[in-house]
Motif scaffolding. Structure first.
Motif, short mmCIF file in Angstrom:
data_model
loop_
_atom_site.label_atom_id
_atom_site.label_comp_id
_atom_site.label_asym_id
_atom_site.label_seq_id
_atom_site.Cartn_x
_atom_site.Cartn_y
_atom_site.Cartn_z
N SER A 17 0.83 -1.20 0.00
CA SER A 17 0.00 0.00 0.00
C SER A 17 0.87 1.24 0.00
O SER A 17 2.02 1.22 0.44
CB SER A 17 -0.91 0.02 1.24
N LEU A 18 0.25 2.32 -0.48
CA LEU A 18 0.93 3.60 -0.53
C LEU A 18 -0.13 4.68 -0.42
O LEU A 18 -1.24 4.51 -0.95
CB LEU A 18 1.69 3.74 -1.85
N ARG A 19 0.19 5.77 0.25
CA ARG A 19 -0.73 6.89 0.35
C ARG A 19 -0.06 8.13 -0.22
O ARG A 19 0.96 8.59 0.30
CB ARG A 19 -1.14 7.14 1.80
N LEU A 20 -0.65 8.65 -1.26
CA LEU A 20 -0.16 9.87 -1.87
C LEU A 20 -0.90 11.06 -1.30
O LEU A 20 -2.09 10.98 -1.01
CB LEU A 20 -0.34 9.81 -3.39
N SER A 21 -0.18 12.16 -1.18
CA SER A 21 -0.77 13.40 -0.70
C SER A 21 -0.63 14.48 -1.75
O SER A 21 0.32 14.48 -2.54
CB SER A 21 -0.09 13.86 0.59
N CYS A 22 -1.57 15.39 -1.75
CA CYS A 22 -1.55 16.54 -2.64
C CYS A 22 -1.82 17.77 -1.79
O CYS A 22 -2.94 17.95 -1.29
CB CYS A 22 -2.59 16.39 -3.73
N ALA A 23 -0.80 18.58 -1.61
CA ALA A 23 -0.92 19.79 -0.79
C ALA A 23 -1.21 20.99 -1.68
O ALA A 23 -0.48 21.23 -2.65
CB ALA A 23 0.35 20.01 0.00
N ALA A 78 -5.75 19.79 1.51
CA ALA A 78 -5.06 18.63 0.95
C ALA A 78 -6.03 17.59 0.44
O ALA A 78 -7.19 17.51 0.87
CB ALA A 78 -4.15 18.01 2.01
N ALA A 79 -5.53 16.78 -0.49
CA ALA A 79 -6.25 15.62 -0.98
C ALA A 79 -5.30 14.43 -0.92
O ALA A 79 -4.07 14.60 -0.88
CB ALA A 79 -6.74 15.84 -2.41
N TYR A 80 -5.89 13.24 -0.93
CA TYR A 80 -5.09 12.05 -0.75
C TYR A 80 -5.55 10.95 -1.70
O TYR A 80 -6.71 10.91 -2.12
CB TYR A 80 -5.21 11.54 0.69
N LEU A 81 -4.63 10.06 -1.99
CA LEU A 81 -4.96 8.87 -2.77
C LEU A 81 -4.37 7.67 -2.04
O LEU A 81 -3.15 7.52 -1.97
CB LEU A 81 -4.42 8.95 -4.19
N GLN A 82 -5.23 6.86 -1.48
CA GLN A 82 -4.81 5.62 -0.83
C GLN A 82 -4.80 4.51 -1.87
O GLN A 82 -5.81 4.25 -2.52
CB GLN A 82 -5.76 5.26 0.31
N MET A 83 -3.64 3.89 -2.01
CA MET A 83 -3.47 2.83 -3.00
C MET A 83 -3.22 1.52 -2.27
O MET A 83 -2.24 1.41 -1.54
CB MET A 83 -2.30 3.16 -3.93
N ASN A 84 -4.07 0.56 -2.47
CA ASN A 84 -3.93 -0.74 -1.82
C ASN A 84 -3.76 -1.84 -2.88
O ASN A 84 -4.14 -1.67 -4.03
CB ASN A 84 -5.14 -1.05 -0.95
N SER A 85 -3.18 -2.95 -2.46
CA SER A 85 -2.99 -4.09 -3.37
C SER A 85 -2.39 -3.64 -4.69
O SER A 85 -2.88 -4.00 -5.77
CB SER A 85 -4.33 -4.80 -3.60
#
Length: 123
Positions: A17-23, A78-85
């Protein structure tokens, strides 16, 4: 003028998993709808997901639904994108984008883009 900066990319193993952030800065993020796109070498820019200014409307590309989750925190601009699997085919530069009205998957309607963050998924 609104500016966007992505972060959180990196190298991750398949299945992880990875979590991207957008500030966002320069303007109030809640005035904008936002979206995530990605671009891989040799491929066209690909839509992932969009979110309305208050989060009430979200639209996912079918192939990403269930693995990727968008969210936003207007208090933090901020916005986020949680990426799983994640899969090796998720390897790409990921961009967040903003538009003054809800723009769905129409990349040309987004007038503000970040510089992108690289995500590399190893098999």
């Amino acid at each position: 003028q609104l500016q966007l900066v992505e972060s959180g990319g990196g190298l991750v193993q398949a299945g992880g998993s990875l979590r991207l952030s957008c500030a966002a800065s320069g303007r109030t993020a809640s005035d904008y709808s936002m979206a995530w796109f990605r671009s891989a070498p040799g491929k066209e820019r690909e839509f992932i997901v969009s979110i309305s200014w208050n989060g009430s409307v979200q639209y996912y590309d079918d192939s990403k639904k269930g693995r990727f989750t968008i969210s936003r925190d207007n208090a933090k601009n901020a916005a986020y994108l949680q990426m799983n699997s994640v899969k090796p085919e998720d390897t790409a530069v990921y961009y967040c984008a903003a538009a003054p009205w809800y723009s769905g998957y129409y990349w040309s309607r987004y007038d503000t883009w970040g510089q992108g963050t690289q995500v590399t998924v190893s098999s």
